[in-house]
Design a protein around this motif. Structure first.
Motif, short mmCIF file in Angstrom:
data_model
loop_
_atom_site.label_atom_id
_atom_site.label_comp_id
_atom_site.label_asym_id
_atom_site.label_seq_id
_atom_site.Cartn_x
_atom_site.Cartn_y
_atom_site.Cartn_z
N ILE A 211 4.83 13.44 -10.32
CA ILE A 211 6.24 14.24 -10.76
C ILE A 211 6.31 14.04 -12.02
O ILE A 211 6.72 14.91 -12.75
N ILE A 212 6.14 12.90 -12.50
CA ILE A 212 6.44 12.73 -14.19
C ILE A 212 5.29 13.68 -15.01
O ILE A 212 5.92 14.24 -15.95
N HIS A 213 4.08 13.69 -14.39
CA HIS A 213 3.22 14.41 -15.02
C HIS A 213 3.88 15.85 -15.03
O HIS A 213 3.44 16.73 -16.56
N HIS A 214 4.39 16.38 -14.30
CA HIS A 214 4.76 17.81 -13.98
C HIS A 214 6.33 18.34 -14.59
O HIS A 214 6.31 19.16 -15.06
N PHE A 215 7.13 17.16 -14.50
CA PHE A 215 8.42 17.45 -14.75
C PHE A 215 9.01 16.61 -15.82
O PHE A 215 10.37 16.31 -15.95
N GLY A 216 8.33 15.36 -16.32
CA GLY A 216 8.96 14.53 -17.14
C GLY A 216 9.44 14.76 -18.35
O GLY A 216 10.07 13.96 -19.08
N GLU A 217 9.34 16.31 -18.97
CA GLU A 217 9.78 16.43 -20.27
C GLU A 217 11.32 16.65 -20.14
O GLU A 217 11.97 16.84 -21.17
N ASN A 218 11.89 17.01 -18.92
CA ASN A 218 12.99 17.45 -18.64
C ASN A 218 13.61 16.13 -17.49
O ASN A 218 13.50 16.30 -16.60
N ARG A 219 14.45 15.36 -18.24
CA ARG A 219 15.02 14.34 -17.60
C ARG A 219 15.85 14.67 -16.10
O ARG A 219 15.74 14.20 -15.27
N ALA A 220 16.64 15.79 -16.23
CA ALA A 220 17.52 16.25 -15.14
C ALA A 220 16.51 16.87 -14.16
O ALA A 220 16.74 16.35 -12.75
N ARG A 221 15.54 17.43 -14.54
CA ARG A 221 14.53 18.21 -13.65
C ARG A 221 13.92 17.03 -13.00
O ARG A 221 13.62 17.28 -11.75
N SER B 50 9.19 4.32 -10.13
CA SER B 50 8.52 5.29 -11.15
C SER B 50 9.37 5.98 -11.96
O SER B 50 9.37 6.22 -13.32
N THR B 51 10.40 6.76 -11.41
CA THR B 51 11.36 7.71 -11.95
C THR B 51 12.31 6.49 -12.95
O THR B 51 12.59 7.14 -13.96
N ALA B 52 12.85 5.60 -12.36
CA ALA B 52 13.60 4.76 -13.53
C ALA B 52 12.81 4.34 -14.64
O ALA B 52 13.63 4.10 -15.49
N LEU C 107 14.59 13.78 -12.67
CA LEU C 107 15.21 13.16 -11.60
C LEU C 107 15.59 14.04 -10.24
O LEU C 107 15.71 13.16 -9.19
N LEU C 108 15.92 15.39 -10.43
CA LEU C 108 16.31 16.15 -9.22
C LEU C 108 15.04 16.41 -8.52
O LEU C 108 15.18 15.87 -7.18
N VAL C 109 13.93 16.39 -9.09
CA VAL C 109 12.89 16.69 -8.08
C VAL C 109 12.28 15.50 -7.38
O VAL C 109 12.03 15.26 -6.09
N SER C 110 12.42 14.30 -8.27
CA SER C 110 11.85 12.98 -7.45
C SER C 110 12.95 12.53 -6.37
O SER C 110 12.41 12.13 -5.33
N THR C 111 14.16 12.98 -6.59
CA THR C 111 15.28 12.39 -5.76
C THR C 111 15.07 13.31 -4.26
O THR C 111 15.32 12.94 -3.43
N ALA D 157 0.97 -1.15 -0.01
CA ALA D 157 0.00 0.09 0.07
C ALA D 157 0.80 1.38 0.07
O ALA D 157 0.58 2.27 -0.73
N ALA D 158 1.84 1.30 0.98
CA ALA D 158 2.69 2.68 0.78
C ALA D 158 3.60 2.71 -0.20
O ALA D 158 3.70 3.72 -0.91
N PHE D 159 3.98 1.69 -0.91
CA PHE D 159 4.69 1.65 -2.26
C PHE D 159 3.90 2.13 -3.29
O PHE D 159 4.33 3.01 -4.34
N THR D 160 2.61 1.91 -3.35
CA THR D 160 1.65 2.25 -4.51
C THR D 160 1.44 3.77 -4.10
O THR D 160 1.30 4.52 -5.09
N VAL D 161 1.26 4.12 -2.85
CA VAL D 161 1.34 5.71 -2.76
C VAL D 161 2.57 6.56 -3.19
O VAL D 161 2.55 7.55 -3.83
N GLY D 162 3.74 5.86 -3.14
CA GLY D 162 4.74 6.19 -3.77
C GLY D 162 4.89 6.53 -5.38
O GLY D 162 5.36 7.40 -5.94
N ALA D 163 4.12 5.30 -5.79
CA ALA D 163 4.17 5.23 -7.23
C ALA D 163 3.30 6.30 -7.81
O ALA D 163 3.45 6.83 -8.95
N VAL D 164 2.17 6.54 -6.85
CA VAL D 164 1.37 7.90 -7.52
C VAL D 164 2.13 8.92 -7.39
O VAL D 164 1.82 10.10 -8.29
N ILE D 165 2.61 9.36 -6.15
CA ILE D 165 3.53 10.61 -6.12
C ILE D 165 4.61 10.58 -7.42
O ILE D 165 4.63 11.69 -8.03
N GLY D 166 5.03 9.70 -7.75
CA GLY D 166 5.99 9.60 -8.79
C GLY D 166 5.38 9.97 -10.10
O GLY D 166 5.91 10.46 -10.98
N GLY D 167 4.04 9.32 -10.19
CA GLY D 167 3.55 9.51 -11.46
C GLY D 167 3.20 10.98 -11.42
O GLY D 167 3.08 11.75 -12.75
#
Length: 280
Positions: free
Chosen positions: A92-102, A186-188, A104-108, A80-90
């Motif tokens: 982050i991808i929605h907002h920052f996925g076009e720039n790989r460096a940004r 989700s980031t990887a 990875l920076l935000v997700s990290t 359940a907790a991992f799923t929450v993280g995947a949602v958060i990762g999703g």
């Protein structure tokens, strides 16, 4: 052999024109982090992997079948907790996925916040709910519990919680570390750097063997794949050595240090138009 060593070197120190640039060494560092956290979670949190969901699903089946040493609630909570993280990762991808460096920076950064919270949580719980303690005395308590069991006492080890022994330390670490690893996975997945998934390396090992026999030794990508498998193994070894000495807090500190290294690698490139940043 020379070509494989060169390939391994380029993975850790990529050339300026490398297609994936600094993403490769950054993901190798995150693979080391995955080894650390899985050593901590499996050895301290009651037979769960917070980085590898496949293992948790299998463990959930074991626990439902009442296999000794496996507890259903730890596996369920981790999933359940991992799923929450995947949602958060999703998101982050929605907002920052076009720039790989940004991206990875935000997700990290978010992942680091979860790990820092886990470290703070250990010290807070040790202060206000000190039994069982973690971060310096976990090994001693585990040894004491084993001695009690050897003497015939019905006392569960704090490292392996049961339904009747719900440890706040275990709950807190699962709730904070599993989302962190959900974000990392989700980031990887979004970055899709070949042979660097950071957690599940079954296909990486399969690729070494299958490609060698299908296309020849030079096409096995052994150098690149060996780097990531070694990173996971060293992370697990480091985590296990620290955990058996009761240094769960040090494991989290090492994780934080690694995540800060990834952040430092990405910060200078968030506005770059390099190929590895834009993905074009």
């Amino acid at each position: 052999m020379t070509s494989h060593l060169a390939e391994a070197g380029r993975t850790l120190v990529p050339r300026k024109d490398d297609r994936y640039g600094l993403l490769s060494p950054a993901l190798v560092i995150l693979t080391f982090v995955a080894g650390l956290v899985d050593a901590l979670s499996y050895l301290s949190l009651g037979h769960v992997f917070v980085a590898n969901v496949t293992g948790n699903i299998v463990f959930l089946g074991f626990s439902i079948a009442h296999a000794e040493g496996f507890v259903w609630w730890t596996s369920t909570l981790t999933l359940a907790a991992f799923t929450v993280g995947a949602v958060i990762g999703g998101r982050i991808i929605h907002h920052f996925g076009e720039n790989r460096a940004r991206h990875l920076l935000v997700s990290t950064c978010v992942q680091t916040a979860f790990v820092v919270a886990a470290l703070i949580g250990i010290y807070v719980l040790n202060r206000f709910a000190p039994e069982p303690s973690m971060g310096g005395t976990g090994a001693a308590l585990a040894q004491a519990a084993q001695s009690a069991q050897a003497a015939g006492a019905d006392q569960p080890s704090p490292n392996f919680p049961t339904a009747n022994h719900i440890d706040l330390h275990v709950i807190m670490l699962i709730v904070l570390l599993a989302p962190a690893m959900g974000i990392q996975n989700s980031t990887a997945r979004k970055l899709s750097v070949p042979d660097l998934p950071t957690t599940v390396l079954t296909m990486t090992l399969t690729g070494v063997i299958a490609d060698t026999w299908a296309h020849g030794h030079e096409q096995s990508k052994l150098g690149r794949r060996a780097v990531v498998m070694t990173a996971l193994a060293i992370g697990a070894l480091t985590g296990a050595m620290l955990q058996t000495r009761g240094h769960e807090d040090v494991i989290l500190m090492v994780m934080i240090g690694c995540l800060l290294m990834v952040i430092a690698l990405m910060i200078p490139h968030v506005r770059s138009d390099a190929r590895w940043v834009t993905g074009r």
